[in-house]
Structures are given as C-alpha cells and as structure tokens.
Scaffold this active site. Structure first.
Site, PDB file in Angstrom:
ATOM      1  N   GLY A  56     -34.684  43.086  19.197  1.00 32.27           N
ATOM      2  CA  GLY A  56     -34.929  44.389  19.794  1.00 32.27           C
ATOM      3  C   GLY A  56     -34.826  44.424  21.305  1.00 32.27           C
ATOM      4  O   GLY A  56     -35.460  43.635  21.971  1.00 32.27           O
ATOM      5  N   SER A  57     -34.044  45.340  21.883  1.00 33.71           N
ATOM      6  CA  SER A  57     -33.832  45.314  23.319  1.00 33.71           C
ATOM      7  C   SER A  57     -32.936  46.459  23.764  1.00 33.71           C
ATOM      8  O   SER A  57     -32.838  47.485  23.101  1.00 33.71           O
ATOM      9  CB  SER A  57     -33.215  43.986  23.714  1.00 33.71           C
ATOM     10  OG  SER A  57     -32.205  43.637  22.788  1.00 33.71           O
ATOM     11  N   ARG A  58     -32.238  46.242  24.900  1.00 28.94           N
ATOM     12  CA  ARG A  58     -31.405  47.298  25.473  1.00 28.94           C
ATOM     13  C   ARG A  58     -30.291  46.674  26.310  1.00 28.94           C
ATOM     14  O   ARG A  58     -30.438  45.568  26.831  1.00 28.94           O
ATOM     15  CB  ARG A  58     -32.306  48.184  26.328  1.00 28.94           C
ATOM     16  CG  ARG A  58     -31.606  49.153  27.250  1.00 28.94           C
ATOM     17  CD  ARG A  58     -32.649  50.021  27.916  1.00 28.94           C
ATOM     18  NE  ARG A  58     -32.303  50.361  29.280  1.00 28.94           N
ATOM     19  CZ  ARG A  58     -33.149  50.880  30.148  1.00 28.94           C
ATOM     20  NH1 ARG A  58     -34.398  51.105  29.808  1.00 28.94           N
ATOM     21  NH2 ARG A  58     -32.759  51.165  31.372  1.00 28.94           N
TER      22      ARG A  58
END
Length: 244
Positions: free
Chosen positions: A202-204
C-alpha cells in the site's frame, strides 16, 4: 492477465491467463503457505482457514501481470496502478533539483494512490537513462495525504530521454508499506513500461510532468501501470472528466 498469441490464420489473438507472482514476493507466499499448512496439520481449523485467505491475498498482492504499452515518443505512461487522487502545481522534490536534475520551477504533480488490492509493481513512464535514484527515510503517514510527498519514506527516480528531457517520479511508502524496492540504478537504460520497482503493502506514486505538458487524466480516474497515458510531452491541453 492477457497475452497475445499468433492465431492459426495470421493475426494474433489474446487469451486470459493468471498473472505470475513476482520473484520478490514468492518468499512471502511460501512463508504464508507454510504457516497455513502447520495450522492445518495441527487441526487448528479456526486459524488455518483464515490463513488460506491470507496466502491467496499475498499471492495476489505480488501479482505481476503483462501490460500492453502504447508506443509513442512523446507519451508519458502511468508508473503505477491506482487512483488519481491529486493533480497540483507544486515545486519538484528538492533532491531532484539541480543542473543535472529538474528545474526548480513549479511542475504539475500527478499522484496515484495504491490500495492493498492494486498491483504494486512500478514501471518507467518513458524511455531513457536512469540518472538518479534517491532514497529518503521518513514517516509512514497515510499516503493519500498531500504532505506524504514530503514527510513519508520515499524513493525518487529521475529518468532522462535521449533529447535531454527529464522526468522525475517518486515512490512513497504509506501506512502499511514498510519497504520500497528499486529494480534500477543510475546509468541503467529503461523503456516505457519497464518494471523499475516495487512498494510492499500500500502506497503512492507521484509523477512530475515536464513544463508545457498538461495531464490527460482526471481526478478519480483509475490508472493501469504501463498502459494509461498521463500526458503527451508538449501538449498543454488538459483533459477533464466527470464522476458518475
């Protein structure tokens, strides 16, 4: 995952296949599978069945599908699967600014948020040579927040085309993510859509569009790494969209 094959009468056809699991994630699948097997052998069904679901999810998280990359010298393709959550004019990362990097003038930053259900293999947005790979330690705030670009653990990558144009993009850790794994180093040659890194859990990803290039995507749109076109270099006509 789809994969083209040559048909019996000439033109290629496309068949759906299960995506492979990336090598970097196979050990996690094996560990989860072993724990599941131990629980099952010990007849701990209350734990074994949930672990079956966890093992399937881990395999799905590290899936590595084949992508069909659009060809075009001036296309900037999305480096990540996810949701377009921010499009803003901001100064570029100071770590990438300089004579051998980006200008300090404000640039359009496109932020792609990845949930734990998205593919987390990152891809190069353009053809070129990797000029910088800069790791910055930091916090693990919600990657959907604007300040995550400056506060969170992150990995900057700068790629330069053969005409000298440079594009920077940043892999940012989130609440759950605890490691950013680059597959490239300075001096490597990459092509658009090539796998360049992985963020675990999970991240960006932020992409900094060059001057004179407007985003061709809209807030709330979902991107597919290596396939969705974020912008066309030199084209300053922004796209718009409606959520419905």
């Amino acid at each position: 995952m789809s994969h083209p094959e040559t048909g019996p009468n000439g033109p290629p056809s496309v068949r759906w296949r299960f995506p492979a699991v990336h090598p970097d994630g196979r050990k996690f699948v094996v560990i989860s599978g072993i724990i599941t097997l131990v629980f099952a052998l010990m007849s701990w069904s209350m734990l074994a069945w949930p672990m079956v679901g966890v093992t399937i999810w881990v395999a799905a998280f590290f899936r590595d599908p084949i992508r069909s990359v659009p060809k075009g010298d001036d296309l900037i393709v999305a480096p990540a699967d996810g949701l377009i959550t921010l499009i803003r004019e901001v100064p570029p990362p100071r770590e990438l600014v300089g004579e051998a990097g980006l200008s300090d003038a404000p640039m359009t930053r496109v932020s792609i948020f990845m949930s734990v259900f998205d593919v987390h293999i990152q891809r190069s947005p353009i053809d070129g040579i990797i000029r910088q790979v800069v790791y910055i330690s930091g916090k693990f705030l919600n990657a959907d927040l604007d300040k995550a670009s400056e506060d969170n653990e992150r990995q900057h990558i700068l790629v330069e085309r053969n005409d000298g144009l440079r594009i920077g993009y940043t892999m940012i850790a989130g609440l759950i993510a605890r490691r950013i794994v680059p597959f490239v180093k300075p001096g490597d040659t990459v092509v658009a859509g090539q796998r360049v890194g992985l963020i675990r859990f999970g991240s960006r990803v932020d992409v900094y569009l060059p001057a004179g290039t407007a985003p061709r995507i809209a807030l709330g749109q979902r991107t597919i790494a290596g396939e969705t076109v974020l912008g066309v270099i030199g084209n300053n006509h922004a796209a718009s969209g409606v959520s419905q």
